[in-house]
Design a protein around this motif. Structure first.
Motif, PDB file in Angstrom:
ATOM      1  N   THR A  26       2.389  10.906   8.307  1.00  0.00           N
ATOM      2  CA  THR A  26       3.767  10.602   8.722  1.00  0.00           C
ATOM      3  C   THR A  26       4.650  10.362   7.504  1.00  0.00           C
ATOM      4  O   THR A  26       5.799  10.831   7.452  1.00  0.00           O
ATOM      5  CB  THR A  26       3.781   9.369   9.637  1.00  0.00           C
ATOM      6  N   LEU A  27       4.114   9.649   6.520  1.00  0.00           N
ATOM      7  CA  LEU A  27       4.884   9.401   5.307  1.00  0.00           C
ATOM      8  C   LEU A  27       5.222  10.707   4.597  1.00  0.00           C
ATOM      9  O   LEU A  27       6.351  10.894   4.114  1.00  0.00           O
ATOM     10  CB  LEU A  27       4.102   8.485   4.355  1.00  0.00           C
ATOM     11  N   TRP A  84       0.822  -1.214   0.000  1.00  0.00           N
ATOM     12  CA  TRP A  84       0.000   0.000   0.000  1.00  0.00           C
ATOM     13  C   TRP A  84       0.851   1.257   0.000  1.00  0.00           C
ATOM     14  O   TRP A  84       0.407   2.304  -0.504  1.00  0.00           O
ATOM     15  CB  TRP A  84      -0.949   0.005   1.200  1.00  0.00           C
ATOM     16  N   ARG A  85       2.053   1.201   0.560  1.00  0.00           N
ATOM     17  CA  ARG A  85       2.946   2.367   0.574  1.00  0.00           C
ATOM     18  C   ARG A  85       3.289   2.792  -0.858  1.00  0.00           C
ATOM     19  O   ARG A  85       3.395   3.993  -1.151  1.00  0.00           O
ATOM     20  CB  ARG A  85       4.241   2.056   1.339  1.00  0.00           C
ATOM     21  N   ASN A  86       3.461   1.817  -1.737  1.00  0.00           N
ATOM     22  CA  ASN A  86       3.786   2.128  -3.131  1.00  0.00           C
ATOM     23  C   ASN A  86       2.577   2.700  -3.863  1.00  0.00           C
ATOM     24  O   ASN A  86       2.722   3.571  -4.730  1.00  0.00           O
ATOM     25  CB  ASN A  86       4.284   0.860  -3.826  1.00  0.00           C
ATOM     26  N   ILE A 123       8.921  12.280   3.747  1.00  0.00           N
ATOM     27  CA  ILE A 123       9.350  12.707   2.409  1.00  0.00           C
ATOM     28  C   ILE A 123       9.826  14.159   2.440  1.00  0.00           C
ATOM     29  O   ILE A 123      10.872  14.506   1.870  1.00  0.00           O
ATOM     30  CB  ILE A 123       8.200  12.536   1.403  1.00  0.00           C
ATOM     31  N   ASN A 124       9.063  15.017   3.129  1.00  0.00           N
ATOM     32  CA  ASN A 124       9.426  16.434   3.196  1.00  0.00           C
ATOM     33  C   ASN A 124      10.794  16.637   3.841  1.00  0.00           C
ATOM     34  O   ASN A 124      11.536  17.549   3.477  1.00  0.00           O
ATOM     35  CB  ASN A 124       8.365  17.214   3.973  1.00  0.00           C
ATOM     36  N   LYS A 125      11.114  15.774   4.802  1.00  0.00           N
ATOM     37  CA  LYS A 125      12.386  15.895   5.526  1.00  0.00           C
ATOM     38  C   LYS A 125      13.489  15.024   4.912  1.00  0.00           C
ATOM     39  O   LYS A 125      14.623  15.028   5.401  1.00  0.00           O
ATOM     40  CB  LYS A 125      12.188  15.510   6.994  1.00  0.00           C
ATOM     41  N   GLY A 126      13.133  14.256   3.850  1.00  0.00           N
ATOM     42  CA  GLY A 126      14.129  13.404   3.202  1.00  0.00           C
ATOM     43  C   GLY A 126      14.580  12.240   4.058  1.00  0.00           C
ATOM     44  O   GLY A 126      15.730  11.805   3.973  1.00  0.00           O
TER      45      GLY A 126
END
Length: 812
Positions: free
Chosen positions: A630-631, A594-596, A635-638
């Protein structure tokens, strides 16, 4: 290789005309035979042919293969050589026969088989071979002295690699060295006319290994018929640990759903398909479609697990097997008995058995009796063991017919360690050790114009597997008297195989040895492996290589996996790829499909836009129940969110979007397999392909799946079946690959396409792509001898390193 034509013989033989040319005088002719020619009845064949032609001389094994001395004329030697090719033993393979100068006189007046000579090791170790027809007949012949003996074998079958310690392959160098031959066996062993002449594992009830039953504490259970009693236990629902040729397996009655479920629970293997053993091909027909090629493969000396399509309609209630054997699948993996012990066991049973590796999930298979009792006593109810030591662990091979040809998916028992002769141009390569990747690990030695690819060992992330991998590297170096000048590894800095490569070369420098390390890009290695698998010469030019897999470390620091490369053995250029998206959570995205899906939708629409437009979809509700905020923050913080162009992750995303993937996968490829298995024939025929958009970037193309997602979401809105969605996806991806390959082939004036990577073990996608490329008059190279997945990676690494070394020497 079996019988070969006179023309082939003429091409391979390299004659010397120094002494007699075609005179009728008898002179000494010495033949050097290279290939897989030890431990396969080759010398007895030479002895028989020499006697048929009335020749004197001798034959011996040595480190380079087989050496033959003949007192003969040139004409008779030529006849002898042709007969040797034509009547080559079934397990042997002749790579070359060369006449070499010899001024020594032959003094004996007959033809003799003489002691093996200890010279530099250059020959091969033969793979283990399934019980031959002659031995099977003896096994069930009540008048034969080996009737019901579970360890009978001959020069045409039986254990080879699994029992050898070093070569030459003589009994003293195997785990049979402690079993002294009785007079009857010794007489056969010493008789060149006997089928068991120098059959190193040969034995009988009087002098050979024994089999017994024991409980979970290792206490022997009194039994006059241990194999028959083990069969009774299976019929009663027990799980039996069975020691075979290359390891210990866990078995249960495949018709007993409760026993299958118990085995899964104890082994902690909830979903991954379980392998089956049937009594014979006829029994397999009760459950699966079996064509001629598949039947021949099941019955071949390699005796692999063959992935077969289940029957559409089961004919009788007794023919049904529990769904728990292969949950959600339309295929079953069957093998036939490949040792006398297995033949005797299956003869006692009415139904097939589950026969899966004797280990806890993801650990190496047990091979030692004491270790098995220690590690498997909480899984097995009873143990069927024997006292012939397994020197070398080797799992069962797995193959599948795809597009009318057999493709190896896991290369192990029956195939490894078989030599692969290198194509033209590679003659002057240095000795090379290639370490492979991280998953489905193998390694490869390059020596004397041959690639020696190891057996499959598993995933190096498991500490036991990594230990086994290092042990096997040391074993192969010992077996082949091998010392690498060049070590090759993947360019992923965190692979354990890469770190081992650094360690090996650093250690060599510390000891003042010259050993260089070459790191090779993952997908370039895939394509090079496919080229070598198709015997493409070193200087034969470039291919358009299409490498679709889970992931591999790219030159730009991202994770690649949907690649179109312009490649030869030395170099490559990235021409096109799937659009990169993030893998939220890194490796966690490989376990949670599901993450993908979330990542693909985020890339195609933006999350807010998606949820606003498709809020009514069950998919939207499911994803919003996950920690997507959270995901997004990660991503925003790399943080742990690498970019990837992986085709494997795209399959995961589509499988999760259609509801076919579980929230968390228990084995690699589970989501993609569920997606492919949801397709039926009617859906595939009627489905229109989803679209991809090919975007021109600065110096390459990018395949964008956004149009696919728009159509897929519309299909979900209209309650289109998962089967149709899966079919549309497979057709769409195949067409995108075909169109992109056509464009790149035209732009680069290349007509040859190489397909590699684990995604191309998806039969539906593979066959669609091959058909489309061939329709466009493009030559398609595919895998046959080695897996398309990471099990073939080491072969490609070795080929690239060899090509670069040869080119460097040429320019020096």
């Amino acid at each position: 290789m079996t019988a070969q034509s006179a023309q082939t013989a003429a091409q391979i033989v390299e004659p010397i005309h120094a002494n007699t040319s075609r005179e009728r005088n008898l002179t000494t002719h010495t033949l050097r035979v290279r290939g897989l020619v030890q431990g396969v009845g080759f010398r007895p064949t030479v002895w028989r042919l020499a006697n048929e032609l009335g020749l004197t001389g001798d034959v011996r094994n040595d480190g380079e293969g087989v050496l033959i001395n003949l007192l003969s004329t040139a004409d008779t030697t030529e006849i002898f050589t042709k007969k040797l090719f034509d009547e080559c033993p079934p397990l042997a393979r002749i790579d070359s026969i060369e006449q070499i100068p010899n001024t020594d006189e032959i003094t004996h007046n007959n033809f003799q088989i003489i002691e093996s000579a200890q010279t530099e090791v250059a020959t091969g170790v033969i793979a283990d071979a399934a019980t031959c027809a002659d031995c099977q007949q003896e096994l069930f012949d009540a008048t034969d002295r080996r009737f019901s003996y579970p360890f009978l074998n001959c020069t045409h079958c039986g254990p080879r690699f699994s029992i050898v310690r070093q070569i030459p392959y003589d009994r003293a160098n195997t785990s049979m060295s402690t079993f002294k031959l009785c007079d009857d066996c010794l007489s056969e062993y010493q008789n060149p006319a006997d089928r068991r002449f120098h059959a190193q594992p040969t034995a009988c009830e009087k002098c050979g290994p024994k089999v017994w039953l024991c409980d979970t504490k290792g206490e022997t259970i009194t039994s006059t018929s241990p194999i028959a009693d083990a069969a009774k236990q299976l019929k009663q629902g027990a799980i039996v640990a069975i020691k075979g040729i290359g390891g210990i397996h866990l078995a249960c009655d495949a018709s007993n759903a409760k026993a299958v479920e118990t085995l899964r629970q104890r082994k902690k293997r909830p979903h991954k398909p379980l392998a089956l053993m049937a009594r014979n091909v006829e029994q397999v027909h009760h459950y699966c479609h079996v064509n001629t090629l598949e039947s021949e493969t099941l019955s071949s000396p390699a005796a692999p697990i063959v992935i077969l399509d289940m029957n559409d309609t089961e004919r009788l209630p007794i023919d049904r097997l529990p769904a728990g054997i292969a949950p959600g699948q339309k295929q079953l993996g069957f093998m036939l008995p490949y040792s006398p012990l297995h033949h005797l066991l299956m003869a006692e049973l009415e139904h097939p058995i589950v026969l899966t590796s004797g280990n806890r999930s993801d650990e190496p298979q047990c091979i030692d009796n004491d270790d098995a009792i220690k590690r498997l006593s909480n899984i097995a109810d009873i143990f069927l063991l024997h006292n012939r030591p397994i020197e070398n662990r080797i799992d069962d091979s797995v193959v599948r017919q795809i597009n009318g040809k057999i493709q190896v998916m896991r290369r192990a028992r029956g195939y490894a360690p078989g030599h692969i002769k290198l194509p033209a141009g590679f003659k002057h390569h240095p000795p090379i050790l290639a370490l492979g990747g991280e998953l489905k690990s193998t390694f490869c030695l390059l020596k004397n114009g041959h690639a020696i690819l190891s057996q499959h060992m598993g995933d190096l992330e498991d500490a036991r597997t990594f230990d086994d991998y290092q042990k096997n590297i040391a074993l192969y170096q010992n077996l082949y008297a091998f010392e690498a000048d060049v070590v090759v590894a993947d360019n992923h800095p965190e692979y354990l195989s890469t770190k081992l490569g650094v360690e090996l070369t650093d250690s060599a420098r510390t000891n003042k040895q010259q050993k260089s390390l070459i790191q090779v890009q993952h997908h370039h290695a895939h394509i090079a492996a496919c080229m070598l698998d198709n015997n493409i010469d070193l200087d034969e030019g470039s291919v358009i290589g299409i490498a679709f897999d889970g992931l591999g470390f790219g030159d730009d620091g991202t994770l690649w996996g949907g690649e179109f490369l312009l490649a030869d053995y030395q170099n490559y250029q990235r021409l096109a790829h799937l659009k990169p998206v993030v893998m939220p959570g890194g490796s966690q995205a490989m376990r949670e499909p599901w993450r993908n899906t979330w990542s693909q939708l985020q890339s195609a629409f933006g999350w807010d836009a998606f949820t606003q437009q498709y809020s009514a979809l069950e998919l939207s509700k499911t994803l919003n129940s996950k920690p997507v905020k959270t995901l997004q923050q990660m991503i925003n913080k790399g943080i742990n969110s690498p970019l990837t162009s992986s085709a494997g992750r795209l399959f995961d995303a589509v499988a999760a979007a259609t509801g076919l993937a579980p929230p968390q996968c228990s084995f690699e490829g589970q989501a993609a397999m569920a997606l492919e298995n949801s397709i039926d024939k009617a859906s595939l025929e009627q489905a229109s392909p989803y679209q991809f958009k090919l975007n021109k970037q600065e110096n390459h193309y990018q395949l964008d799946p956004t149009p696919l997602w728009i159509s897929l979401l519309n299909d979900l809105t209209t309650n289109t079946t998962a089967s149709i969605i899966a079919a549309r996806f497979h057709r769409g991806l195949a067409q995108a690959i075909i169109d992109t390959a056509n464009l790149l082939a035209s732009e680069n004036k290349i007509s040859r396409i190489a397909l590699s990577g684990g995604v191309f073990q998806n039969r539906t996608l593979f066959e669609l792509v091959v058909a489309g490329l061939e329709e466009a008059n493009l030559q398609v190279l595919t895998h046959h001898q080695v897996p398309a997945n990471d099990g073939g990676l080491a072969l490609g690494q070795a080929a690239i390193a060899a090509a670069r070394a040869i080119n460097f020497r040429a320019q020096a």
